[in-house]
Design an enzyme around this catalytic site. Structure first.
Site, PDB file in Angstrom:
ATOM      1  N   HIS B  21       0.865  -1.185   0.000  1.00 41.73           N
ATOM      2  CA  HIS B  21       0.000   0.000   0.000  1.00 41.73           C
ATOM      3  C   HIS B  21       0.898   1.230   0.000  1.00 41.73           C
ATOM      4  CE1 HIS B  21      -3.335   2.638   0.859  1.00 41.73           C
ATOM      5  NE2 HIS B  21      -2.711   3.100   1.913  1.00 41.73           N
ATOM      6  N   ASP B  23       1.146   4.901  -0.271  1.00 38.73           N
ATOM      7  CA  ASP B  23       0.505   6.215  -0.257  1.00 38.73           C
ATOM      8  C   ASP B  23       1.236   7.194  -1.167  1.00 38.73           C
ATOM      9  OD1 ASP B  23      -1.683   6.228   1.795  1.00 38.73           O
ATOM     10  OD2 ASP B  23      -0.061   5.432   3.035  1.00 38.73           O
ATOM     11  N   ASP B 147      -7.781   1.705   2.107  1.00 39.28           N
ATOM     12  CA  ASP B 147      -7.373   2.589   3.200  1.00 39.28           C
ATOM     13  C   ASP B 147      -8.286   3.784   3.479  1.00 39.28           C
ATOM     14  OD1 ASP B 147      -5.671   3.238   5.299  1.00 39.28           O
ATOM     15  OD2 ASP B 147      -4.441   4.546   4.057  1.00 39.28           O
ATOM     16  N   HIS B 397      -6.150   9.977  -0.535  1.00 40.28           N
ATOM     17  CA  HIS B 397      -6.839  10.013   0.748  1.00 40.28           C
ATOM     18  C   HIS B 397      -5.991  10.534   1.902  1.00 40.28           C
ATOM     19  CE1 HIS B 397      -5.149   5.852   0.740  1.00 40.28           C
ATOM     20  NE2 HIS B 397      -4.907   6.133   1.988  1.00 40.28           N
TER      21      HIS B 397
END
Lengths: 1013, 1013
Positions: B21, B23, B147, B397
């Site tokens: 994941h 970001d 997420d 996000h």
């Protein structure tokens, strides 16, 4: 030399050396580091390092990597399939993967607390593994002690004898380093045995610029916080220009103190290269872009992937004259308040265990060769190795040093214990074989690698490894048993005393020629109260043996005497106690004669040795040898350990690494001015004074009847810390010997070196000497204290010997271990028990050198005792009473020629350092001349041993070939770089090693042989 | 579907999904995460992830990996050589490397604060990149919102329209999750547009068992603290048996709530797989040994490397009936005291910037197609993309959500600024082309990617992106300039008001048909005092334009009037002030008439809209529309943010993610009971009431002459925190409308959803509605508040609308960002300025839906103004005075057919959502029916658009093909999985999309077309 990368003349050649420093245990255990368990404590998983480095090396033939820790590599190698092994072999052969140092331990053993015997063993284990696995191409040429906290000359000497071309290290005193940088003296010739071995012990030695780390800003490990080299101008972090220019400046700075056009840059650090890709990807870029500047900007900096040996080759070619270093790099200070001298004494019980483990391992090795007539089954060879490995690992600079975390320390102990079990099974078999035990029975037993650590191996003999705290289940519970005593020295041991813990006072001892006189001594009450000590023993049975023949086994039968009249011994004890503060803890104080209180009292033995006590203080007062009396006061003292948060140099705490009393330079405080109580036990074999200093310090001062040594058995702990002060406990022997600020310590238990700086601590592995004359070969007044484990010591004032025995501290010293050195066991502070031996030589009593050389050897090659039910002997239809066993017994001589014969072949100044199985048809033999030149009129002479006689004395010899010290290269193939000293040196000794049909050993020389059987 | 791994019937098939994941900015900036800079903050370097994953996938065809973040992948891909690109293409084609989601942003945009326009754009950017790079094999089939902090139904609807087969997410309300686990309802059908799109909007939705993490004990990343699988029994860490058995238990537990014999296990987490080897080495072992138990122990657990799409395929095959979900997953609570509703309002100025950036980007895209006649040069296409990328990234996000660290937030702003410069150059060229500027001149300019972020591109026009704080260097410094106004709506904008900051009060405005009436309004003094505001502007020049034609450019000349008489406007201001605490800050209070103090006063406009103020409090009192008067009190309030150390749930602090007032459930406190001062500026175009509430809150309530909206321009900050309390500032509009606990918020700016739970916060992207009737299509009393950026809102009490405007907090809320949300600028707390618009519909005034739908669109597709020296027009020999410019000008019609023509082709309920260049010969067109069913008697009907007319209206059309919403698949190829609802659903709508020669758009439908030119 195999393919080294090309360098550029006229340029600064920067040898980028990718490496990982993989501690074999520190914050995590060795297996945790290997596998990557317990990553919560520290991210480290060597399996991935080796996996990923190999992947990266495959990608480009230019890339290189050095690997050091055989202990890890072995774990990895044995799990690889044939394809991977082939790939790795190719990478080794083409020079991309280079083994450095190659010791087993890890990268590098501790240099302060390791005994030379163990250093040689662990190096041999690693070097021979590499040799057997990869052959000559993998032979390490460079020693790499980048992390140990100070460096010993003896270590350098051993490296030279192992055939290393050079040594690099990272830690030296911060002032020395600065001085060497300014004087372009970072590289030197270390003359590591200037008085004995001459330039055979010369070793090129280089101090690394930045420890073993890369330059600031160029750490490219996956865990590093430096920015990668970003050559993508589209991204906001583009930093190529800055990174390249900055590196060129750094390279110029680094190269300056070396002054050869070459500089070695350590591109790695602790547990790096677990994801090697990140390093190589960035190093590739660095090399490409920096070298590109040669064209565009006329930069004179040339980067290349390299290795220490390739670097060293270039330095050698440069023919730059080097300074000559003749002493140690001890003690090591990293800043004005951080002297790394605490670890000389940290964790005293581990240090003792390591020493005893070596003792037992040597016995195990000898018997694996000797008892099996030079043809040990493979299982025996493997079992020896199973103990060799943990003993090797225990030499690691965070193991025996006492600077690992507690759980790791526990793991080292567990490994030693498990390994010892393997060797116990070997020794057990050997003892039984030597006693005609059924061969079938012995061989049928399984000796597989234990599936888990908790599995022991059952043996017939019990070896009672806790005799140091007077515990031995066998002797405590059996009423008729045999104790078999093996003497691993290649010489007879005269007047040996045997001590056996027993639970009742009346025993008969029978030896080869009948009943032997024995004595019962009370085990001191403080010993009985050691937390966790599980024992029924209240007494120790003491008897004397006139002679334990070298390399032989002797049996004694010990039988409970149920008829009181047969019991011919008496416990003679004279009890005294001294009131202190109105409180008497020992009830034995009741029978004191008031008149005696004011008189000193003396204890004498039949060797003319006497010790005098002050009745008032209960302390030792003087030692008398013949006509010479020297005042010797002995007492215990403590330093308060500095408390601190390490936020700045001045706030450095005393800790596992660092010794820092909280009132620098002041005298330590005595535990007490006079002992709390003492008791005297007199007997025909030994007289003991049991002193109680305080609730947590007691001591037995012991005088055996036929000895020149006074034995001090101290017991310390739990060190109280309820007052929130850490404490460091020393013993001090104070005399009036005019020592003029000079004292001597051993070097890893071998050569003696002398230091003119009092007020500093030095490592003591076997003994410390003060003398009225700096030349120890002269007849003089001198005092020697021998110890049973590595300790830090000093002579703060003239005539004093001070040794640190125990440390309990409440603050971490912020060098990584992250725990205060606060050892506990069974819910309280750790109790340590150990021994010192004091040897006095007065003027007119002769040079004491041979006495303390032999005494030190007796200690580290102590006799080993096995206990078994008396039925062992009966089972084997061996009539004990008629035919006491020794390996000299004619019945056994056929099988044990080596064992008995070698003793006759070896002169008194030659030590059998190693007798070790390599395979069912090979063993390793090391003979050591254990005297220095001019120490002793007789023993310091070179000796010659007939090769033929040696062959006859060894078992089943087919051929015998000399190797270098590590056993991994024929001596005739040894060819080391030559170096040019900056100043003229005394004529170096060139020894002819093997004259026609004979071996010649010169002082301090060790010769290693591979013997085929 | 390409090669999915084989599963075993009758077994629990555990689909192990290796993933990372990554970001796109959070604790580090996007480039720092990509490259691995700034590792001090967080170890993360995506370049290595992609490097090492590819290496590992090469080693075994069984291994799989999913990748999500196109923004990172693009950076990596462009740096690979042809060989590596070929390898990767092969891995994509054989299914080992599967792209999931595929949005540009990162993995996944924020679902609360992102506008649907931006969501579609960012997804398109990523999906089309994958399509162009790898073709159909790389088309993501699964959406992966693992997420984001809550999930929006509209997002699901968009995913359905993009052709995704399913959606997985990790975060849902902890109670909902527990409930779903127990009821085996973790997987469902999300009916994402139940009232409009029917099952075209159905989306399989799966909640993941453990967020996106692996089971406890099975994290095998190089940074993880779980122990690796140790299958070497020789080592002390041997744990194979335990690891395998434990995993089998876990697999059974995980599988239970899914009940299909399949379970998806996310084997990865944040920034993992940087050294992919550690994961795969251990997963290989896990699979091998767990599956081996099938034979030996009859285990029914079967492990396989898989992907979400392969898992989904198996779930689909299982034909398990699923429940149907029709509402949102908002708000998200992770524990009883952690409601993730703070981020709806965190960082208000960033949220505004993101909204305005999208506005400008849409203009840029439209003009890149329209002004270049459908054939933009590649450089123009690239420039649009250079802005599309940062606008896409801003939807991340942790970007628009306001939950990144400050330095990362600054980086997002910088990226938007730099990207905007690229688009400013596009808009500049387009404006000039539309004005007959020299084509050569326009094309000759360089438009390379800026070498560094600091390089701007010079343009002829200045676009004054700081008009929101009344700053525009061009209009402040020039005395004779042109303002060119572009209207990006595909409809004419009536009665538009233009506001221009100026530094002096006397100006002439000339439009197409001569002098235009204008008005000067003082810029409120608090605005002049905004820290860091560099401006000479003291006034704003306001004038009205009857109509700004759709998709057109209109010019106005603004010239300083030096002759006072020509100046026909007057500043009419009626000044009032109210004493408070005896202190008057505005000197204008001096001319108060005491008699007025007790009277309410009213302001009216010519549309019949009036607002009434209470003279005593200075607050808004009521709003009158026609004959309906509704009491509307508006005031500012604050919550004190909870302070806490997050040591347990109860100690959770209010922070960037979490909104938690320190007196839970209580009413917020009013900033003041009556305003500190206010001033009224009356004029022919606008009347403004300038209110000062306190030293750090002021507001302008503004009534333009021809409008149905009351405009509120609030300014808040620096929020004082000297009292050590963080504060969260809201505005509240209180009415007596009987709302029965119901209020409406938009969904990502599109559909309206309703929530029955008051007392909770919901995200508001464009508007919030309260009404006397739940059915908004009925004639009723309702109040709408529109906003200019994402904000959190609620209706705590009936008749209220509450929106959170600003947050300044002093504690971190311990969800990772590690900083309190305490924004500062120029040495003090951040000042935010923004707007609300209030729309009142009373009974008898008609349904307001179309008004607020249009109003919301007007806001997010606001007109864009360019300012240039008047010489621009003269240079081009364009006589401004004779021939005012509009794109409807006959001279321009040939070149700009599309721009003018489209407006006539599109019905009033169709929005031109996208007009975007794809290449010099392709563009993307999206048409949106922006009404829901039954909302409006006319606009809610389906509409038909003639394909031929559309072609004619668009520039240079050769062909036009419909695609799915993401523009990456032909609509005719769309084939999604079918799912079985557990309960019978209303008849789903099956739309015929394209009838013969025409496009039919149903309510809420968006159609996407790829147009070749």
């Amino acid at each position: 030399m195999k393919s080294c990368p090309k360098t550029k003349a006229g340029y600064i050649n920067v040898h980028l050396v990718p490496h990982s420093h993989d501690d074999v245990g520190w914050l995590k255990t060795v297996d945790q580091y290997y596998y990557g368990d317990n990553n919560k404590i520290q991210l480290g998983a060597v399996q991935y390092t080796l996996d990923s480095v190999v992947e990266e090396l495959k990608k480009s033939p230019d890339r290189r990597f050095i690997y050091v820790e055989s202990a890890f590599f072995w774990r990895w190698w044995t799990n690889q399939d044939a394809e991977m092994q082939e790939i790795v072999t190719r990478l080794v052969n083409n020079g991309q993967l280079e083994f450095i140092l190659g010791g087993w331990v890890m990268i590098m053993n501790d240099e302060a607390c390791s005994h030379y015997n163990s250093i040689i063993d662990q190096m041999t284990l690693g070097l021979r593994f590499l040799n057997e696995t990869f052959g000559e191409c993998a032979r390490p040429k460079v020693a790499w002690q980048i992390d140990p906290f100070g460096h010993s000359r003896e270590q350098a000497s051993l490296f030279a004898q192992m055939g290393f071309d050079g040594l690099f290290f990272g830690r030296l005193d911060y002032q020395d380093k600065e001085f060497r940088k300014q004087n372009k003296d970072m590289e030197m010739i270390w003359s590591a045995s200037p008085n004995n071995l001459g330039n055979a012990s010369w070793l090129f030695t280089g101090a690394l610029y930045n420890g073993y780390n890369p330059p600031d800003g160029y750490c490219f490990d996956i865990f590093c916080e430096d920015d990668p080299i970003n050559d993508d101008p589209k991204l906001s972090g583009y930093n190529l220009v800055e990174k390249v220019n900055n590196f060129i400046n750094i390279a110029q700075d680094w190269a300056e103190p070396y002054d050869t056009g070459h500089v070695l840059m350590t591109m790695g650090s602790d547990f790096q290269y677990m994801a090697a890709h990140t390093w190589y990807k960035n190093l590739d870029k660095l090399i490409k872009y920096v070298n590109r500047k040669q064209i565009t900007n006329s930069s004179r900096v040339n980067l290349l992937y390299s290795t220490p040996s390739c670097y060293l080759q270039e330095v050698n070619k440069s023919k730059r004259p080097l300074s000559v270093k003749k002493d140690d790099f001890f003690p090591y200070a990293s800043d004005p308040h951080a002297f790394w001298t605490g670890y000389f004494s940290s964790r005293p019980t581990l240090k003792y265990f390591v020493q005893k483990a070596n003792n037992f391992l040597q016995v195990c090795k000898q018997l694996a060769v000797g008892a099996f007539n030079g043809h040990p089954p493979q299982k025996i060879v493997d079992s020896v190795r199973d103990f060799s490995e943990p003993v090797g690992i225990a030499q690691h600079h965070d193991a025996v040093s006492g600077t690992a975390k507690q759980h790791v320390t526990d793991d080292y102990s567990l490994r030693l214990t498990v390994g010892m079990k393997s060797c116990e099974s070997v020794v057990d078999k050997a003892f039984r074989k030597l006693q005609h035990a059924s061969l079938n029975e012995v061989q049928a037993e399984s000796n597989e690698f234990p599936r888990s650590f908790s599995n022991g191996l059952s043996t017939t003999y019990e070896f009672c490894q806790l005799l140091n705290i007077s515990v031995c289940t066998a002797s405590e519970t059996m009423s008729d048993f045999v104790v078999s005593v093996y003497n691993p020295l290649a010489r007879d041991l005269q007047n040996a005393y045997i001590r056996i813990p027993v639970s009742s006072p009346l025993w008969d001892v029978q030896g080869q020629s009948g009943l032997i006189s024995s004595q019962i001594v009370n085990i001191p009450q403080p010993v009985l109260g050691i937390p966790g000590r599980r024992s029924k023993a209240l007494y120790e049975l003491v008897f004397s043996v006139d002679s334990l023949p070298g390399l032989s086994l002797s049996n004694f039968q010990i039988r409970k005497n149920t008829t009181e009249h047969v019991h011919s011994l008496k416990i003679k004890s004279q009890l005294k106690a001294i009131k202190k503060g109105g409180r008497v803890i020992h009830s034995s104080a009741s029978n004191l004669a008031a008149a005696n209180l004011r008189e000193d009292f003396m204890i004498k033995n039949s060797n003319g040795l006497a010790i005098v006590f002050d009745s008032i203080t209960g302390l030792l007062k003087s030692v008398i040898k013949g006509s010479v009396e020297v005042p010797v006061e002995q007492n215990f003292y403590f330093y308060l350990g500095m408390a601190g948060d390490n936020s700045k140099f001045e706030k450095r705490a005393s800790g596992a690494y660092i010794f820092r009393p909280n009132t620098t330079g002041s005298q330590p405080s005595p535990i007490t001015e006079r002992v709390f109580s003492y008791q005297v036990y007199k007997g025909s074999h030994v007289t003991e004074v049991h002193q109680v200093f305080t609730e947590w310090i007691s001591q037995v001062i012991r005088l055996y009847d036929k000895t020149d040594l006074v034995e001090f058995e101290w017991m310390i702990g739990p060190v109280p810390v309820e007052d929130n002060y850490g404490k460091e406990i020393i013993t001090r022997y104070s005399t009036d010997i005019p020592t003029k600020g000079v004292f001597f310590t051993d070097a890893n238990g071998r050569q003696l070196k002398h230091e003119n700086v009092s007020g500093n601590y030095y490592p003591v592995n076997s003994r410390m000497v003060i003398s009225s004359n700096e030349d120890l070969s002269q007849d003089q007044l001198s005092l020697v204290v021998l110890n049973d484990r590595a300790q830090g010591g000093t002579s703060m004032n003239d005539g004093e010997i001070e040794l640190m025995l125990h440390r309990r501290l409440l603050f971490d010293d912020a060098f990584g271990v992250g725990e205060p050195l606060n050892e506990t066991a069974y819910g309280t502070g750790l109790v340590a028990r150990g021994k010192h031996w004091l040897l006095l030589a007065g003027e007119g009593t002769g040079v004491p050198i041979s006495k303390h050389r032999e005494a030190a050897q007796n200690i580290f090659m102590d006799k080993i005792m096995g206990f078994a039910d008396v039925s062992l002997l009966q089972h084997n239809e061996y009539s004990f009473m008629r035919n006491a066993v020794s390996t000299r017994n004619p019945d056994l001589s056929a099988r044990n020629t080596m064992v008995s014969g070698l003793v006759q072949v070896l002169p008194t100044n030659v030590h059998l350092l190693t007798l070790e199985p390599v395979s069912p048809t090979q063993f390793l033999l090391r003979l050591e001349h254990f005297y220095e030149k001019r120490e002793d009129p007789v023993n310091s002479e070179p000796v010659t041993i007939s090769l033929e006689a040696l062959k006859q004395a060894l078992p089943s010899v087919k051929s015998i070939m000399e190797t270098t010290l590590g056993g991994n290269q024929w001596i005739e193939d040894l060819k080391r770089f030559e170096w040019i000293p900056r100043t003229v040196q005394e004529n170096a000794n060139e020894h002819v090693s093997v004259v026609q049909g004979a071996i010649v050993l010169h002082p301090m020389e060790i010769k290693t042989f591979l013997v085929n059987t």
